[in-house]
Design an enzyme around this catalytic site. Sequence first.
Site, PDB file in Angstrom:
ATOM      1  CE  LYS A 114      -3.642  -2.358   2.666  1.00  0.00           C
ATOM      2  NZ  LYS A 114      -4.598  -2.212   3.797  1.00  0.00           N
ATOM      3  CE1 TYR A 155      -9.097  -2.862   0.933  1.00  0.00           C
ATOM      4  CE2 TYR A 155      -8.410  -0.816  -0.119  1.00  0.00           C
ATOM      5  CZ  TYR A 155      -8.105  -1.974   0.596  1.00  0.00           C
ATOM      6  OH  TYR A 155      -6.809  -2.219   0.975  1.00  0.00           O
ATOM      7  CG  ASN A 172      -3.142  -2.888   7.099  1.00  0.00           C
ATOM      8  OD1 ASN A 172      -3.003  -2.352   5.992  1.00  0.00           O
ATOM      9  ND2 ASN A 172      -4.210  -3.611   7.408  1.00  0.00           N
ATOM     10  CG  HIS A 204      -5.037  -6.122  -0.227  1.00  0.00           C
ATOM     11  ND1 HIS A 204      -6.241  -6.106   0.433  1.00  0.00           N
ATOM     12  CD2 HIS A 204      -5.196  -6.965  -1.288  1.00  0.00           C
ATOM     13  CE1 HIS A 204      -7.107  -6.901  -0.216  1.00  0.00           C
ATOM     14  NE2 HIS A 204      -6.491  -7.422  -1.266  1.00  0.00           N
ATOM     15  CD  GLU A 260      -8.800  -8.739  -3.442  1.00  0.00           C
ATOM     16  OE1 GLU A 260      -7.671  -9.255  -3.286  1.00  0.00           O
ATOM     17  OE2 GLU A 260      -9.519  -8.379  -2.495  1.00  0.00           O
TER      18      GLU A 260
HETATM   19  P1  IDP Z   1      -7.757  -7.025   5.384  1.00  0.00           P
HETATM   20  O1  IDP Z   1      -6.936  -5.999   4.655  1.00  0.00           O
HETATM   21  O2  IDP Z   1      -6.965  -7.717   6.449  1.00  0.00           O
HETATM   22  O3  IDP Z   1      -8.450  -7.985   4.451  1.00  0.00           O
HETATM   23  P2  IDP Z   1     -10.330  -5.742   5.757  1.00  0.00           P
HETATM   24  O4  IDP Z   1     -11.261  -5.977   6.906  1.00  0.00           O
HETATM   25  O5  IDP Z   1     -10.723  -6.299   4.432  1.00  0.00           O
HETATM   26  O6  IDP Z   1      -8.881  -6.236   6.188  1.00  0.00           O
HETATM   27  O7  IDP Z   1     -10.155  -4.163   5.621  1.00  0.00           O
HETATM   28  C1  IDP Z   1      -9.527  -3.607   4.500  1.00  0.00           C
HETATM   29  C2  IDP Z   1      -8.565  -2.531   4.965  1.00  0.00           C
HETATM   30  O8  IDP Z   1      -9.310  -1.482   5.537  1.00  0.00           O
HETATM   31  C3  IDP Z   1      -7.611  -2.982   6.065  1.00  0.00           C
HETATM   32  O9  IDP Z   1      -6.432  -3.582   5.562  1.00  0.00           O
HETATM   33  C4  IDP Z   1      -7.312  -1.701   6.792  1.00  0.00           C
HETATM   34  O10 IDP Z   1      -6.256  -0.972   6.166  1.00  0.00           O
HETATM   35  C5  IDP Z   1      -8.610  -0.915   6.625  1.00  0.00           C
HETATM   36  N1  IDP Z   1      -9.433  -1.033   7.819  1.00  0.00           N
HETATM   37  C6  IDP Z   1     -10.131  -2.121   8.213  1.00  0.00           C
HETATM   38  N2  IDP Z   1     -10.797  -1.891   9.355  1.00  0.00           N
HETATM   39  C7  IDP Z   1     -10.505  -0.621   9.683  1.00  0.00           C
HETATM   40  C8  IDP Z   1     -10.884   0.214  10.785  1.00  0.00           C
HETATM   41  O11 IDP Z   1     -11.632  -0.178  11.691  1.00  0.00           O
HETATM   42  N3  IDP Z   1     -10.400   1.489  10.772  1.00  0.00           N
HETATM   43  C9  IDP Z   1      -9.578   1.952   9.797  1.00  0.00           C
HETATM   44  N4  IDP Z   1      -9.185   1.195   8.757  1.00  0.00           N
HETATM   45  C10 IDP Z   1      -9.640  -0.065   8.693  1.00  0.00           C
HETATM   46 MG    MG Z   2     -10.010  -7.708   3.146  1.00  0.00          MG
END
Ligand code: IDP
Ligand code: MG
Length: 149
Positions: A9, A49, A112, A115, A126
């Site tokens: 990212k 997303y 984080n 992805h 994707e």
């Molecule tokens: P993942 O990336 O582990 O699959 P997802 O639940 O699909 O996680 O969420 C997509 C992305 O959205 C996450 O990687 C993170 O960067 C962001 N995200 C998820 N939950 C939150 C939140 O509660 N606050 C802010 N960003 C979030």
């Molecule tokens: Mg996800």
Amino acid sequence: MERTFIMVKPDGVQRGLVGEVITRFEKRGYKLIGLKFFTIPTVLAETHYGEHCDKPFFRGLVDFITSGPVAAMVWEGKNVVAAAREMLGATDPQKALPGTIRSAYGIDIGRNVAHGSDSEAGAQREIGLFFDETELKSYSRAIDSWIYE
Ligand code: IDP
Ligand code: MG
């Protein structure tokens, strides 16, 4: 062989972590079959997303993921979808196991680093969003017999 979509990212790119992420997948033995460095258009980010469109963090997530270039990749190998998720660690770096990418390099959930697709169906979706079939390269490697028995 399974394929998955992995993306460093904008935070990972800015912090110079593209190589670290690639190295982890390379060294484990997975095969890189697609690689693209570009800034994601808003519509593609919203589609990618889409499952989160009703969440309070959606707009911020789209703004962030389109804020700078990403390194989008397709990796191939046995069980790579689930294995890549394990290598990434939990979505929230605070909850990611030590040794995972997100634990090693991240602190906040919205930064984080990388992805990874969450299922085989998700991976196919994707990969199709980010790559044309002609951009994915099938090739054999001499080392494969040293990775797979
Ligand atoms: P993942 O990336 O582990 O699959 P997802 O639940 O699909 O996680 O969420 C997509 C992305 O959205 C996450 O990687 C993170 O960067 C962001 N995200 C998820 N939950 C939150 C939140 O509660 N606050 C802010 N960003 C979030
Ligand atoms: Mg996800």
